[in-house]
Design an enzyme around this catalytic site. Structure first.
Site, PDB file in Angstrom:
ATOM      1  N   HIS A   1       0.818  -1.220   0.000  1.00  0.00           N
ATOM      2  CA  HIS A   1       0.000   0.000   0.000  1.00  0.00           C
ATOM      3  C   HIS A   1       0.845   1.261   0.000  1.00  0.00           C
ATOM      4  O   HIS A   1       0.339   2.348  -0.276  1.00  0.00           O
ATOM      5  CB  HIS A   1      -0.934  -0.002   1.207  1.00  0.00           C
TER       6      HIS A   1
ATOM      7  N   ASP B   1       3.373   9.348  -0.731  1.00  0.00           N
ATOM      8  CA  ASP B   1       2.172   8.604  -0.353  1.00  0.00           C
ATOM      9  C   ASP B   1       1.962   7.499  -1.375  1.00  0.00           C
ATOM     10  O   ASP B   1       2.073   7.754  -2.582  1.00  0.00           O
ATOM     11  CB  ASP B   1       0.950   9.545  -0.362  1.00  0.00           C
TER      12      ASP B   1
HETATM   13  P1  ADQ Z   1      -3.175   6.051   4.821  1.00  0.00           P
HETATM   14  O1  ADQ Z   1      -1.768   6.515   4.971  1.00  0.00           O
HETATM   15  O2  ADQ Z   1      -3.941   5.895   6.064  1.00  0.00           O
HETATM   16  O3  ADQ Z   1      -3.257   4.717   3.950  1.00  0.00           O
HETATM   17  P2  ADQ Z   1      -5.115   7.432   2.944  1.00  0.00           P
HETATM   18  O4  ADQ Z   1      -5.066   6.683   1.682  1.00  0.00           O
HETATM   19  O5  ADQ Z   1      -5.239   8.894   2.753  1.00  0.00           O
HETATM   20  O6  ADQ Z   1      -3.852   7.202   3.867  1.00  0.00           O
HETATM   21  O7  ADQ Z   1      -6.356   6.934   3.761  1.00  0.00           O
HETATM   22  C1  ADQ Z   1      -6.745   7.603   4.904  1.00  0.00           C
HETATM   23  C2  ADQ Z   1      -8.175   7.214   5.203  1.00  0.00           C
HETATM   24  O8  ADQ Z   1      -8.465   7.599   6.537  1.00  0.00           O
HETATM   25  C3  ADQ Z   1      -9.179   7.881   4.291  1.00  0.00           C
HETATM   26  O9  ADQ Z   1     -10.182   6.973   3.953  1.00  0.00           O
HETATM   27  C4  ADQ Z   1      -9.729   9.005   5.159  1.00  0.00           C
HETATM   28  O10 ADQ Z   1     -11.086   9.335   4.903  1.00  0.00           O
HETATM   29  C5  ADQ Z   1      -9.604   8.424   6.544  1.00  0.00           C
HETATM   30  N1  ADQ Z   1      -9.406   9.515   7.517  1.00  0.00           N
HETATM   31  C6  ADQ Z   1      -8.358  10.348   7.594  1.00  0.00           C
HETATM   32  N2  ADQ Z   1      -8.557  11.248   8.590  1.00  0.00           N
HETATM   33  C7  ADQ Z   1      -9.757  10.965   9.117  1.00  0.00           C
HETATM   34  C8  ADQ Z   1     -10.539  11.543  10.171  1.00  0.00           C
HETATM   35  N3  ADQ Z   1     -10.120  12.597  10.890  1.00  0.00           N
HETATM   36  N4  ADQ Z   1     -11.724  10.989  10.444  1.00  0.00           N
HETATM   37  C9  ADQ Z   1     -12.160   9.920   9.750  1.00  0.00           C
HETATM   38  N5  ADQ Z   1     -11.489   9.349   8.749  1.00  0.00           N
HETATM   39  C10 ADQ Z   1     -10.290   9.863   8.442  1.00  0.00           C
HETATM   40  C11 ADQ Z   1      -2.307   3.819   3.361  1.00  0.00           C
HETATM   41  C12 ADQ Z   1      -1.269   4.465   2.423  1.00  0.00           C
HETATM   42  C13 ADQ Z   1      -1.977   5.270   1.358  1.00  0.00           C
HETATM   43  C14 ADQ Z   1      -2.970   4.386   0.592  1.00  0.00           C
HETATM   44  C15 ADQ Z   1      -3.861   3.623   1.556  1.00  0.00           C
HETATM   45  C16 ADQ Z   1      -4.691   2.588   0.839  1.00  0.00           C
HETATM   46  O11 ADQ Z   1      -0.383   5.290   3.168  1.00  0.00           O
HETATM   47  O12 ADQ Z   1      -1.042   5.828   0.443  1.00  0.00           O
HETATM   48  O13 ADQ Z   1      -3.766   5.188  -0.232  1.00  0.00           O
HETATM   49  O14 ADQ Z   1      -3.099   2.936   2.550  1.00  0.00           O
HETATM   50  O15 ADQ Z   1      -3.887   1.767   0.055  1.00  0.00           O
END
Ligand code: ADQ
Length: 466
Positions: free
Chosen positions: A157, A365
């Site tokens: 990921h 990311d």
């Molecule tokens: P993450 O680093 O966690 O994931 P991301 O892909 O942005 O990053 O996902 C974050 C998730 O958490 C989103 O669904 C978002 O809505 C949720 N989220 C963030 N802040 C929140 C809040 N305050 N309240 C509720 N929900 C919140 C890892 C990798 C990424 C990759 C994903 C999936 O680092 O690059 O996209 O896995 O593969």
């Protein structure tokens, strides 16, 4: 047709998807398992004094989950240690934050072995096993050692780092060699896969075929690019739900006509939060005319609080946000609203929809699902502008965003200015291009793409399927 077994560090199928705060990965995996009747296996979230290997099996919202408890010390070495103090920073281009300790390495190897031993009795001859992420790079090697001949797939990921960075990791060859016990290794982007292939030829004396099959360390595996998506239809519906509407109205009322810039991230140094705050500070310093006409709402959920680098970052963000508000706030205007709590997905959707600009500016990311959620939540008639880091995997797909270098305050500040004055026709045409991609390359496309590719893998040559 064989079952799908998904393995990940944590097993957390959302009980109710609308209130899930677990994040994109949990949502995506639960969707995959409902589609293919399967099992989700991983750590229970509990630690015990003495490891027993006892499995707990239950059904949560249509998904069969099997979990195992771990000893506190080994979990610490594996998760807070090797996974999040060694691999995570290195793979996000932060060798300065990368800690390498032999105990981390040993704990990581032990937990991967424990996972393999606990999982082994669940595996039936026809099953396909799909392992998630950097916590479990050794799992295929351990399963092969237990005579598992099934197809094994691995999806990373996070980004795969450039060869010159990876070779700074002690015993890097062992890590890559273990990965080649998988049949299929999936990446988020071409950029990551390219870096992996470059390691194989440049550091492992291996070879790569034109269709991405790699051979090294006496083994071979296929590689593929499978950009993860969101459940676009679900998110578009959530964005017009009552809860979303209420969140939308609340933020609009409190904005009293000011433009809203929105950031939503886990509190993590890879997300570029500090750099984003500094770019915003620069904007306010350089453009007094903009002051009191906009505000930044940054939602940053606390994460990995046991790791020092996260505590340090939190302290720095408290300082910078305090400095910005101290310097610029007036009696009725707070330039930066900085919130450390988690929100329901439908509330988030309402906030995304209310925003004039979505700021997604990670320094590195794997993909970044927030960018895709922001796009899915917009009002088609009056969409907001997405400002997106060129170093997010999502930039390969969402090139109609305003793509910026997150290390450049000037670049980010200028994109904000441009976004604030972007004509409606341009906003609409950029958004249409992006929503087409978010809908087409959604979570179902990701899941089906990976599972089909895994099923199509030839069985491992050394072990005949029983
Ligand atoms: P993450 O680093 O966690 O994931 P991301 O892909 O942005 O990053 O996902 C974050 C998730 O958490 C989103 O669904 C978002 O809505 C949720 N989220 C963030 N802040 C929140 C809040 N305050 N309240 C509720 N929900 C919140 C890892 C990798 C990424 C990759 C994903 C999936 O680092 O690059 O996209 O896995 O593969």
């Amino acid at each position: 047709m064989g079952r799908l077994i998904v393995v990940s560090n944590r097993v957390n199928p959302p009980h109710d998807p609308s209130v899930a705060t677990a994040g994109g990965l949990a949502m995506a995996l639960a969707a995959a398992l409902r589609e293919y009747s399967g099992v989700w296996f991983g750590w229970s979230g509990r630690t015990v004094d003495d490891y027993t290997g006892q499995l707990s099996i239950s059904k949560v919202n249509g998904v069969t989950v099997a979990t195992v408890d771990l000893e506190a010390q080994e979990h610490h070495e594996y998760y807070n240690g090797y996974a999040n103090r060694t691999l995570w920073p290195l793979f996000h281009y932060r060798p300065d934050l990368t800690a390498y300790e032999r105990s981390f390495d040993a704990g990581y190897a032990r937990v991967n072995r424990r996972f393999a031993e606990a999982l082994r009795p669940l595996i039936e001859a026809e099953d396909f096993i799909w392992v998630q992420d950097y916590h479990l790079a050794h799992l295929a090697r351990e399963l092969r050692g237990l005579d598992v001949a099934n197809r094994l797939g691995f999806f990373l990921h996070i980004p795969w780092p450039a060869r010159r960075l990876l070779v700074t990791l002690p015993r890097h060859a062992e890590l890559v060699s273990a990965l080649l016990d998988y049949d299929l290794i999936g990446f988020q982007t071409e950029d990551s896969r390219h870096a992996f292939l470059d390691y194989i030829t440049g550091a492992a004396d291996g070879s790569v075929t034109p269709d991405g099959e790699v051979s090294a360390f006496g083994k071979s595996a296929r590689t593929g690019v499978f950009p993860i998506g969101i459940d676009a239809a679900e998110f578009e519906t959530a964005a017009v739900s009552e809860t979303a509407l209420a969140a939308h109205e609340r933020i609009v009322a409190s904005a009293v006509g000011r433009r809203l810039l929105l950031g939503v991230d886990r509190l993590d140094y890879s997300k570029g939060l500090e750099e984003r705050f500094l770019a915003y500070e620069q904007l306010l310093a350089d453009h007094p005319d903009l002051r009191e006409r906009l505000f930044l709402l940054q939602i940053a959920t606390l994460s990995r609080e046991n790791v020092d680098a996260y505590q340090d970052l939190r302290a720095r963000l408290d300082t910078v946000s305090g400095r910005i508000n101290g310097a610029y706030a007036t009696v009725d205007w707070v330039p930066l609203r900085y919130v450390n709590r988690a929100y329901r997905r439908d509330e988030l959707a309402g906030l995304y929809r209310a925003a004039d600009i979505g700021l997604v500016t990670p320094l590195r990311d794997g993909m970044n699902l927030v960018a895709k959620e922001f796009v899915a939540a917009q009002d088609p008639d009056d969409p907001g502008v997405l400002i997106l880091s060129e170093f997010a995997g999502a930039a390969e797909q969402l090139s109609a965003a305003l793509v910026v270098n997150p290390f450049s305050r000037e670049d980010v500040a200028e994109a904000i200015r441009r976004g604030l004055s972007m004509p409606l026709a341009e906003r609409r045409s950029r958004w249409r291009e992006m929503i087409d991609n978010v809908r087409r390359e959604d979570v179902a496309a990701w899941r089906d793409g990976f599972v089909e590719a895994l099923r199509g893998s030839p069985p491992p040559p050394a072990l005949a399927v029983a």
